[in-house]
Design a protein around this motif. Structure first.
Motif, PDB file in Angstrom:
ATOM      1  N   ALA A  51       0.803  -1.229   0.000  1.00  0.00           N
ATOM      2  CA  ALA A  51       0.000   0.000   0.000  1.00  0.00           C
ATOM      3  C   ALA A  51       0.831   1.273   0.000  1.00  0.00           C
ATOM      4  O   ALA A  51       0.357   2.309  -0.469  1.00  0.00           O
ATOM      5  CB  ALA A  51      -0.939   0.001   1.210  1.00  0.00           C
ATOM      6  N   MET A 102      -1.678   9.632  -0.976  1.00  0.00           N
ATOM      7  CA  MET A 102      -2.771   8.654  -1.014  1.00  0.00           C
ATOM      8  C   MET A 102      -3.377   8.564  -2.416  1.00  0.00           C
ATOM      9  O   MET A 102      -3.707   7.468  -2.881  1.00  0.00           O
ATOM     10  CB  MET A 102      -3.830   8.986   0.027  1.00  0.00           C
ATOM     11  N   LEU A 103      -3.525   9.707  -3.099  1.00  0.00           N
ATOM     12  CA  LEU A 103      -4.050   9.687  -4.465  1.00  0.00           C
ATOM     13  C   LEU A 103      -3.104   8.958  -5.418  1.00  0.00           C
ATOM     14  O   LEU A 103      -3.538   8.141  -6.235  1.00  0.00           O
ATOM     15  CB  LEU A 103      -4.294  11.108  -4.964  1.00  0.00           C
ATOM     16  N   ARG A 106      -3.219   5.249  -4.710  1.00  0.00           N
ATOM     17  CA  ARG A 106      -4.470   4.631  -5.148  1.00  0.00           C
ATOM     18  C   ARG A 106      -4.531   4.457  -6.662  1.00  0.00           C
ATOM     19  O   ARG A 106      -5.071   3.481  -7.167  1.00  0.00           O
ATOM     20  CB  ARG A 106      -5.647   5.461  -4.676  1.00  0.00           C
ATOM     21  N   PHE A 107      -3.983   5.434  -7.400  1.00  0.00           N
ATOM     22  CA  PHE A 107      -4.092   5.412  -8.855  1.00  0.00           C
ATOM     23  C   PHE A 107      -2.755   5.188  -9.560  1.00  0.00           C
ATOM     24  O   PHE A 107      -2.619   5.491 -10.737  1.00  0.00           O
ATOM     25  CB  PHE A 107      -4.726   6.723  -9.344  1.00  0.00           C
ATOM     26  N   ARG A 119      -1.651  -1.952  -9.400  1.00  0.00           N
ATOM     27  CA  ARG A 119      -2.962  -1.730  -8.783  1.00  0.00           C
ATOM     28  C   ARG A 119      -2.991  -2.322  -7.382  1.00  0.00           C
ATOM     29  O   ARG A 119      -2.577  -3.447  -7.155  1.00  0.00           O
ATOM     30  CB  ARG A 119      -4.048  -2.351  -9.638  1.00  0.00           C
ATOM     31  N   ASP A 121      -5.704  -2.728  -4.062  1.00  0.00           N
ATOM     32  CA  ASP A 121      -7.049  -2.566  -3.530  1.00  0.00           C
ATOM     33  C   ASP A 121      -6.918  -2.312  -2.036  1.00  0.00           C
ATOM     34  O   ASP A 121      -6.754  -3.240  -1.254  1.00  0.00           O
ATOM     35  CB  ASP A 121      -7.893  -3.804  -3.800  1.00  0.00           C
ATOM     36  N   LEU A 122      -6.946  -1.039  -1.662  1.00  0.00           N
ATOM     37  CA  LEU A 122      -6.729  -0.674  -0.264  1.00  0.00           C
ATOM     38  C   LEU A 122      -7.869  -1.143   0.643  1.00  0.00           C
ATOM     39  O   LEU A 122      -7.712  -1.197   1.848  1.00  0.00           O
ATOM     40  CB  LEU A 122      -6.544   0.840  -0.142  1.00  0.00           C
ATOM     41  N   ARG A 123      -9.006  -1.519   0.068  1.00  0.00           N
ATOM     42  CA  ARG A 123     -10.124  -1.979   0.889  1.00  0.00           C
ATOM     43  C   ARG A 123      -9.875  -3.358   1.485  1.00  0.00           C
ATOM     44  O   ARG A 123     -10.526  -3.747   2.451  1.00  0.00           O
ATOM     45  CB  ARG A 123     -11.395  -2.003   0.062  1.00  0.00           C
ATOM     46  N   SER A 129      -4.944   0.993   4.561  1.00  0.00           N
ATOM     47  CA  SER A 129      -5.603   2.125   3.927  1.00  0.00           C
ATOM     48  C   SER A 129      -5.797   3.305   4.873  1.00  0.00           C
ATOM     49  O   SER A 129      -6.340   4.320   4.480  1.00  0.00           O
ATOM     50  CB  SER A 129      -6.957   1.691   3.359  1.00  0.00           C
TER      51      SER A 129
END
Length: 153
Positions: A51, A102-103, A106-107, A119, A121-123, A129
């Motif tokens: 992450a 963080m942006l 995430r991207f 890629r 998936d922080l979820r 996250s």
């Protein structure tokens, strides 16, 4: 291995590109992809390392995300780089740096040099996250040191 060390996602081409650019700094810092490390030595999980980038200080302390970038810059011999690191690490610019990091994290798969492997998936990992934080390492958790008397390892 102890600090200083920058830990990053070696499977991410965007992350590797950033590390390569960091190698052009006046005083490059040691870097390692987390895939080649025993993350437990540093008290990290693979999800946390995927992450965000992590800085391991010489004292074993950990800094995540924008604070890791700030630590890399603060380790430079030139005042301009050190000042940039200080600004990234202190309010009010640290608030912007945290949001920007963080942006980007995430991207990162959509940024130049990014690939599908970038890629994240922080979820899937709530702890990974969360906003950037530092993890002070107590003496008993520092790599290469024995725990104090009466403490089970």
């Amino acid at each position: 291995m102890t600090g200083p060390l920058l830990i990053y996602d070696g499977d991410c081409a965007f992350c590797q590109r950033c590390v390569d650019l960091g190698g052009r700094l006046p005083e490059p810092v040691p870097t390692e992809p987390f895939q080649l490390l025993d993350l437990g030595t540093f008290g990290l999980t693979p999800a946390q390392a995927r992450a965000a980038a992590w800085w391991v200080g010489a004292d074993g302390s950990l800094r995540r995300g924008h604070r890791a970038v700030a630590a890399v810059l603060a380790a430079q011999p030139r005042r301009g780089w050190r000042t940039a690191g200080w600004l990234i690490d202190h309010p009010p610019l640290s608030w912007l740096a945290a949001g920007g990091y963080m942006l980007v994290a995430r991207f990162r798969h959509r940024l130049p040099g990014g690939t599908a492997q970038c890629r994240v998936d922080l979820r899937t990992d709530r702890r990974a996250s969360e906003p950037d934080f530092d993890i002070p390492q107590p003496a008993s958790a520092r790599p290469g040191e024995d725990p104090p008397d009466g403490v089970d390892a």
